[in-house]
Design an enzyme around this catalytic site. Structure first.
Site, mmCIF file in Angstrom:
data_model
loop_
_atom_site.group_PDB
_atom_site.id
_atom_site.type_symbol
_atom_site.label_atom_id
_atom_site.label_comp_id
_atom_site.label_asym_id
_atom_site.label_seq_id
_atom_site.Cartn_x
_atom_site.Cartn_y
_atom_site.Cartn_z
ATOM 1 N N LYS A 115 -3.299 3.330 0.208
ATOM 2 C CA LYS A 115 -1.866 3.229 -0.099
ATOM 3 C C LYS A 115 -1.610 2.791 -1.540
ATOM 4 O O LYS A 115 -0.813 3.404 -2.241
ATOM 5 C CB LYS A 115 -1.176 2.229 0.836
ATOM 6 C CG LYS A 115 -1.111 2.634 2.282
ATOM 7 C CD LYS A 115 -0.326 1.640 3.116
ATOM 8 C CE LYS A 115 -0.908 0.255 3.151
ATOM 9 N NZ LYS A 115 -2.154 0.111 3.892
ATOM 10 N N ASN A 122 4.548 -3.059 -1.291
ATOM 11 C CA ASN A 122 3.436 -3.998 -1.381
ATOM 12 C C ASN A 122 2.871 -4.103 -2.787
ATOM 13 O O ASN A 122 1.952 -4.886 -3.022
ATOM 14 C CB ASN A 122 2.313 -3.599 -0.417
ATOM 15 C CG ASN A 122 2.680 -3.900 1.017
ATOM 16 O OD1 ASN A 122 3.548 -4.707 1.293
ATOM 17 N ND2 ASN A 122 2.020 -3.242 1.935
ATOM 18 N N HIS A 180 -5.494 -2.878 12.268
ATOM 19 C CA HIS A 180 -4.306 -3.560 12.788
ATOM 20 C C HIS A 180 -3.856 -3.057 14.164
ATOM 21 O O HIS A 180 -2.708 -3.263 14.538
ATOM 22 C CB HIS A 180 -3.123 -3.444 11.819
ATOM 23 C CG HIS A 180 -3.449 -3.842 10.419
ATOM 24 N ND1 HIS A 180 -3.840 -5.113 10.070
ATOM 25 C CD2 HIS A 180 -3.459 -3.133 9.271
ATOM 26 C CE1 HIS A 180 -4.074 -5.164 8.784
ATOM 27 N NE2 HIS A 180 -3.850 -3.987 8.261
#
Length: 110
Positions: free
Chosen positions: A31, A54, A100
């Site tokens: 990402k 982020n 995750h």
């Protein structure tokens, strides 16, 4: 929620106040690299672009201080869970791996 109060992410909040074209990048890996590459390409092309999510600076702060024409956003699955009406101009899914999955009952389909 019991009092019918909407709980949203900062990205969702800010996206409601911008007219910019959003390039949203998500996925398990890659990402940051992909987001920075998209930002660099748009900036090198002379476009008015911000970097947020982020990486970079707060999207809400950038929108409030002087909106841009484009935003390259790195978005995690955690951020996307609290986004409901954001509609990226371009969406990129770099890949999906079991990272995750504890948050999603260990099921990719969730």
């Amino acid at each position: 929620k019991a009092k019918n109060v909407e709980i949203i992410d900062e990205i969702e909040f800010a996206s409601r106040y911008t007219k910019a074209k959003i390039i949203a990048i998500t996925g398990s890996n890659g990402k940051t690299t992909t987001t920075r590459l998209v930002y660099h390409m748009l900036e090198t092309a002379g476009l008015d672009v911000g970097l947020a999510g982020n990486v970079g600076f707060s999207l809400a702060k950038q929108v409030a201080e002087g909106d841009r024409a484009y935003y390259a956003l790195e978005l995690s699955s955690f951020q996307l869970d609290a986004c409901y009406s954001i509609r990226p101009y371009i969406g990129v899914l770099t890949n999906i791996t079991p990272d995750h999955l504890d948050r999603y009952e260990y099921k990719l389909e969730n």
